[in-house]
Design an enzyme around this catalytic site. Structure first.
Site, PDB file in Angstrom:
ATOM      1  N   GLY A 263      33.238  17.011 -35.113  1.00 56.58           N
ATOM      2  CA  GLY A 263      34.645  16.888 -35.512  1.00 56.58           C
ATOM      3  C   GLY A 263      34.818  15.832 -36.581  1.00 56.58           C
ATOM      4  O   GLY A 263      33.861  15.109 -36.924  1.00 56.58           O
ATOM      5  N   ASP A 264      36.016  15.775 -37.147  1.00 57.53           N
ATOM      6  CA  ASP A 264      36.322  14.796 -38.194  1.00 57.53           C
ATOM      7  C   ASP A 264      35.418  14.928 -39.413  1.00 57.53           C
ATOM      8  O   ASP A 264      35.076  13.938 -40.053  1.00 57.53           O
ATOM      9  CB  ASP A 264      36.255  13.362 -37.642  1.00 57.53           C
TER      10      ASP A 264
ATOM     11  N   GLY B 259      36.272  16.220 -42.100  1.00 58.40           N
ATOM     12  CA  GLY B 259      37.099  16.300 -43.309  1.00 58.40           C
ATOM     13  C   GLY B 259      37.562  17.735 -43.537  1.00 58.40           C
ATOM     14  O   GLY B 259      37.817  18.144 -44.669  1.00 58.40           O
ATOM     15  N   LYS B 260      37.677  18.477 -42.449  1.00 56.67           N
ATOM     16  CA  LYS B 260      38.067  19.885 -42.547  1.00 56.67           C
ATOM     17  C   LYS B 260      39.461  20.039 -43.135  1.00 56.67           C
ATOM     18  O   LYS B 260      39.702  20.941 -43.921  1.00 56.67           O
ATOM     19  CB  LYS B 260      38.053  20.551 -41.158  1.00 56.67           C
ATOM     20  N   GLY B 261      40.383  19.141 -42.733  1.00 59.19           N
ATOM     21  CA  GLY B 261      41.782  19.248 -43.164  1.00 59.19           C
ATOM     22  C   GLY B 261      41.889  19.321 -44.669  1.00 59.19           C
ATOM     23  O   GLY B 261      42.618  20.142 -45.217  1.00 59.19           O
TER      24      GLY B 261
ATOM     25  N   GLY C  47      43.345  16.012 -35.390  1.00 58.12           N
ATOM     26  CA  GLY C  47      44.125  15.257 -36.369  1.00 58.12           C
ATOM     27  C   GLY C  47      43.567  15.556 -37.738  1.00 58.12           C
ATOM     28  O   GLY C  47      42.469  15.129 -38.059  1.00 58.12           O
ATOM     29  N   HIS C  48      44.276  16.350 -38.501  1.00 57.86           N
ATOM     30  CA  HIS C  48      43.822  16.678 -39.850  1.00 57.86           C
ATOM     31  C   HIS C  48      44.596  15.843 -40.856  1.00 57.86           C
ATOM     32  O   HIS C  48      45.805  15.968 -40.966  1.00 57.86           O
ATOM     33  CB  HIS C  48      44.051  18.164 -40.151  1.00 57.86           C
ATOM     34  N   THR C  49      43.886  15.019 -41.567  1.00 56.89           N
ATOM     35  CA  THR C  49      44.546  14.178 -42.561  1.00 56.89           C
ATOM     36  C   THR C  49      44.489  14.870 -43.921  1.00 56.89           C
ATOM     37  O   THR C  49      43.426  15.259 -44.368  1.00 56.89           O
ATOM     38  CB  THR C  49      43.846  12.817 -42.651  1.00 56.89           C
TER      39      THR C  49
ATOM     40  N   GLN D 101      38.186  20.273 -34.265  1.00 56.27           N
ATOM     41  CA  GLN D 101      36.985  19.679 -33.656  1.00 56.27           C
ATOM     42  C   GLN D 101      35.724  20.223 -34.359  1.00 56.27           C
ATOM     43  O   GLN D 101      35.827  20.722 -35.464  1.00 56.27           O
ATOM     44  CB  GLN D 101      36.927  19.904 -32.146  1.00 56.27           C
TER      45      GLN D 101
ATOM     46  N   THR E  99      34.878  19.151 -25.898  1.00 54.93           N
ATOM     47  CA  THR E  99      36.269  19.487 -25.646  1.00 54.93           C
ATOM     48  C   THR E  99      36.279  20.796 -24.851  1.00 54.93           C
ATOM     49  O   THR E  99      35.222  21.309 -24.491  1.00 54.93           O
ATOM     50  CB  THR E  99      37.087  19.545 -26.952  1.00 54.93           C
TER      51      THR E  99
ATOM     52  N   THR F 196      43.942  10.722 -34.788  1.00 52.63           N
ATOM     53  CA  THR F 196      44.799  10.991 -33.632  1.00 52.63           C
ATOM     54  C   THR F 196      44.946   9.765 -32.734  1.00 52.63           C
ATOM     55  O   THR F 196      46.041   9.437 -32.298  1.00 52.63           O
ATOM     56  CB  THR F 196      44.241  12.187 -32.822  1.00 52.63           C
TER      57      THR F 196
ATOM     58  N   ASP G  52      31.039   9.930 -51.058  1.00 57.83           N
ATOM     59  CA  ASP G  52      31.292   8.586 -51.594  1.00 57.83           C
ATOM     60  C   ASP G  52      31.090   7.488 -50.550  1.00 57.83           C
ATOM     61  O   ASP G  52      30.909   6.330 -50.904  1.00 57.83           O
ATOM     62  CB  ASP G  52      32.711   8.507 -52.170  1.00 57.83           C
TER      63      ASP G  52
END
Ligand code: IMP
Ligand code: MG
Length: 423
Positions: A12-13, A15-17, A40-42, A224, A239, A299, A332
């Site tokens: 998860g996390d 950077g899918k969003g 939580g998609h940023t 996720q 999850t 999140t 980066d």
């Protein structure tokens, strides 16, 4: 672009969003098919930051249809808050651009209370959940005692089903030494939210299948990541939904053979939130990334655990999801690292393993086997084309793709929409 499933290839996390937001340009419909507001998609766009929990990222693009499918678990009160929060910053959210499956299961306050009580009872063996009630809600779904959005649309029926569930949940909460919930309060808040959601609730399976016939392009936005999948992840540190590509079909009612491609998103390194095995975890890289202000959860705000890129697990992810194409994010984050490591095998009891062991205790005992690559030691966040990336950065990204097995199509070097390099 045909119908694409986007999945996270790690924990998860990834950077899918951001990648979803980018790909949405080419889609007509963006679909969420699993998970809940544990996600939580940023998304950063035009200097504005949005954190989406339940609503698909397509909501930020005028003219796109967004669908919350039957496989999602939905907290009606927090969904209303999310809708109102988006409206407050000028984003239109209407039944014209968002629809909700009447089969989606409801996350209720007793699920959150049970989530917390179960974690507490587990002590040092806790899973480290997001505390959003996800596990207990999916538990009710599978036990066939859950409440769905369709129930909430029928007040009388809902109240009688709810009364039974609250009674059972309260008995369990009390037996665990936790505070019971108030039926009246749970009922009132759910009905109030239900009234606001009513215009959005439809049979999304029918909607999506009609859209397929009409030749619409769909993007299935995964929440996720692969190793949090209830079947394929590092069980029990997972999850409670199918985060892998197959979940897009069961969680939306779109037949498997109507899905054309799978895009795997992975960070240039690895992170994980919550407990559970993490073979390439590394304190130095965690300090480096946290020191840059990176890798804090969208999140829960928790600092994420960090480590080197693990090609053993992403290769497995590629297999189980059928990953055709790869997007590498957060390149980066490694801009200042002198020598970069990639895990290419695990060692367990003197033997080299090519795939992660299914048992988490064995996985915990695995030693990563690394190869090293020279870093590029220059900023990459302003670079717009693959050819302009430092040679060592190009080589690193291509190596990750080669080891994982998939065609590299995107490299992301920052959170902004325009920090996205098409390969
Ligand atoms: P739950 O989904 O809240 O039950 O949490 C189970 C595990 O999945 C915990 O390790 C969480 O940290 C993790 N998890 C759940 N959602 C996300 C997410 O969106 N990103 C990263 N980890 C997550
Ligand atoms: Mg996240």
């Amino acid at each position: 672009m045909a119908n694409t499933v986007l999945v996270g290839a790690q924990w998860g996390d990834e950077g899918k969003g951001k990648i979803i937001d980018f790909l949405t340009e080419k889609a007509d419909i963006v679909v969420r098919s699993q998970g809940g507001n544990n996600a939580g998609h940023t998304v950063l766009t035009g200097g504005q930051k949005y954190v989406l929990h339940l609503i698909p990222s397509g909501i930020l693009h005028p003219g796109k249809q967004n669908v919350i499918g039957n496989g999602v678990v939905l907290d009606p009160v927090s969904l209303v808050e999310e809708i109102e929060g988006l409206r407050a910053v000028g984003i239109a959210v209407t039944p014209e651009n968002l629809i909700l499956s009447d089969c989606a299961h409801l996350v209720m306050p007793y699920h959150r209370a049970l989530d917390a009580a179960k974690e507490l009872a587990k002590g040092k063996n806790k899973i480290g959940t997001t505390g959003r009630g996800i596990g207990p809600t999916y538990g009710d779904k599978v036990a066939r005692t859950g409440l769905r959005l369709a129930d909430l649309m029928q007040a009388e029926l809902f109240c009688s089903k709810l009364a039974t569930r609250v009674e059972e949940a309260n008995a369990q909460l009390i037996s665990m030494g936790a505070k019971p919930v108030s039926f009246d309060e749970v009922k009132a808040s759910a009905l109030e939210a239900g009234a606001k959601l009513r215009p959005f609730v439809v049979n999304t399976v029918l909607y999506l299948n009609k859209a397929l016939k009409a030749g619409k392009n769909m993007l299935f936005e995964g929440a996720q990541g692969t190793f949090l999948d209830i079947d394929h992840g590092t069980y029990p540190y997972v999850t409670s939904s199918n985060t892998t590509a197959g979940g897009a079909s069961t969680g939306s009612g779109v037949p498997p053979h109507r899905i054309d491609s799978v895009l795997g998103v992975m960070k240039a390194y690895t992170t994980r939130v919550g407990e559970g095995p993490f073979p390439t975890e590394n304190a130095e890289i965690a300090d480096l990334l946290h020191g840059m202000g990176r890798e804090f959860g969208a999140t829960t705000g928790r600092a994420r655990r960090c480590g080197w890129f693990d090609a053993v697990s992403t290769r497995y992810a590629s297999m189980v999801n059928g990953i055709d194409e790869i997007a590498i994010t957060n390149l980066d984050g490694l801009d200042t690292v002198k020598t970069i490591k990639i895990c290419v095998a695990y060692k367990l009891d003197g033997q080299e393993l090519e795939v992660p062991p299914s048992d988490f205790q064995l996985l915990t005992s695995c030693e990563p086997v690394y190869i090293e690559m020279p870093g590029w030691e220059t900023p990459t966040d302003q670079i717009k084309t693959f050819a302009e990336l430092p040679k060592n950065a190009q080589a690193y990204a291509l190596k990750i793709a080669e080891l994982t097995g998939g065609k590299l199509i995107i490299v992301s070097t920052g959170a902004q929409r325009d920090q996205t390099i098409l390969v």
